[in-house]
Scaffold this active site. Structure first.
Site, PDB file in Angstrom:
ATOM      1  N   CYS A 104      38.872  46.542  44.931  1.00 35.08           N
ATOM      2  CA  CYS A 104      38.934  44.831  44.768  1.00 35.08           C
ATOM      3  C   CYS A 104      39.275  44.749  43.862  1.00 35.08           C
ATOM      4  O   CYS A 104      39.843  45.209  42.234  1.00 35.08           O
ATOM      5  CB  CYS A 104      37.438  44.063  44.747  1.00 35.08           C
ATOM      6  N   GLY A 105      40.989  43.385  43.702  1.00 31.94           N
ATOM      7  CA  GLY A 105      41.713  42.779  42.620  1.00 31.94           C
ATOM      8  C   GLY A 105      40.863  42.115  41.862  1.00 31.94           C
ATOM      9  O   GLY A 105      41.497  42.471  40.469  1.00 31.94           O
ATOM     10  N   HIS A 106      39.996  41.539  41.676  1.00 34.90           N
ATOM     11  CA  HIS A 106      39.409  41.129  40.200  1.00 34.90           C
ATOM     12  C   HIS A 106      38.765  41.580  39.566  1.00 34.90           C
ATOM     13  O   HIS A 106      38.458  41.553  39.017  1.00 34.90           O
ATOM     14  CB  HIS A 106      38.709  39.727  40.967  1.00 34.90           C
TER      15      HIS A 106
END
Length: 229
Positions: A104-106
């Site tokens: 998950c980038g965020h």
């Protein structure tokens, strides 16, 4: 009869209740609930084994933290665990409303911001580096710092690749849809909106989500995700 508000102030939870402490953050509005204490000990030696333990043994806690009334349909979370690799600062198990994700980038951005601002990772200028093990692999993140303030955050993701380009799949109710399939910590299907009589505007917000989920579910059922490792 007046209600004695003081009784509410003096109320304490029973000792047998589970108390979990969290810090809530967000990345451009995308939420992340970081679990900092109270989550039961997870079985296993590796991150993936601990992730399986969270899923098999304590999934009710994920639901309590991610679902309403404490969470919502778009809630995301992070369970902090020891890392697998010697060079990583910590390990992360990603959780969300529907289950457990591989990347998950965020969440990586929010974790970097939170850990640096709280002093868990020492803030240094001009760049503060940190690293983490996630289910999809090893990630190194960078917080740019100017006069003691974080101005931007980025990260080097796990190795990414394209599995399919310009493929076609039949989606019930939509017909044949062209898409690309790629991996970047998780699998993503890319679909050109020009195939539909829609625009990426607020007016079509609900319809875009509806069609996106339908396409996603169709691809998940029909295509084998072919990761090399």
């Amino acid at each position: 009869m007046m209600i004695e508000i003081q009784k509410l102030k003096n109320w304490k939870a029973p000792r047998d209740w589970v108390e979990i402490q969290t810090i809530d953050a967000h990345t451009g509005g995308e939420p992340l609930r970081i679990i900092i204490s109270g989550f039961p000990n997870l079985k296993g030696e590796t991150l993936l084994e601990k992730r399986a333990s969270a899923k098999n043994d304590f999934d009710q806690i994920r639901k309590a933290l991610m679902w309403e009334p404490r969470g919502h349909a778009d809630m995301y979370g992070a369970i902090i665990v020891p890392p697998d690799t010697p060079s990583a600062d910590f390990g992360v198990i990603f959780i969300h409303n529907e289950g457990y994700s591989t990347g998950c980038g965020h969440a990586v951005i929010a974790l970097t911001k939170t850990f640096v601002e709280t002093g868990l990772i020492k803030k240094t200028e001009p760049v503060t580096e940190m690293s983490m093990d996630v289910p999809s692999g090893f990630i190194r993140s960078f917080a740019e710092v100017n006069n003691g303030k974080i101005t931007s955050i980025g990260f080097h993701n796990v190795p990414s690749f394209v599995q399919q380009m310009d493929s076609i799949i039949y989606v019930p109710g939509l017909g044949n849809i062209r898409y690309d399939l790629a991996f970047g910590g998780a699998y993503y299907a890319f679909v050109d909106i020009a195939q539909f009589d829609l625009d990426c505007t607020q007016e079509y917000h609900d319809k875009l989500i509806e069609l996106g989920m339908l396409i996603k579910q169709t691809i998940v059922k029909a295509i084998i995700m072919d990761h090399p490792t």
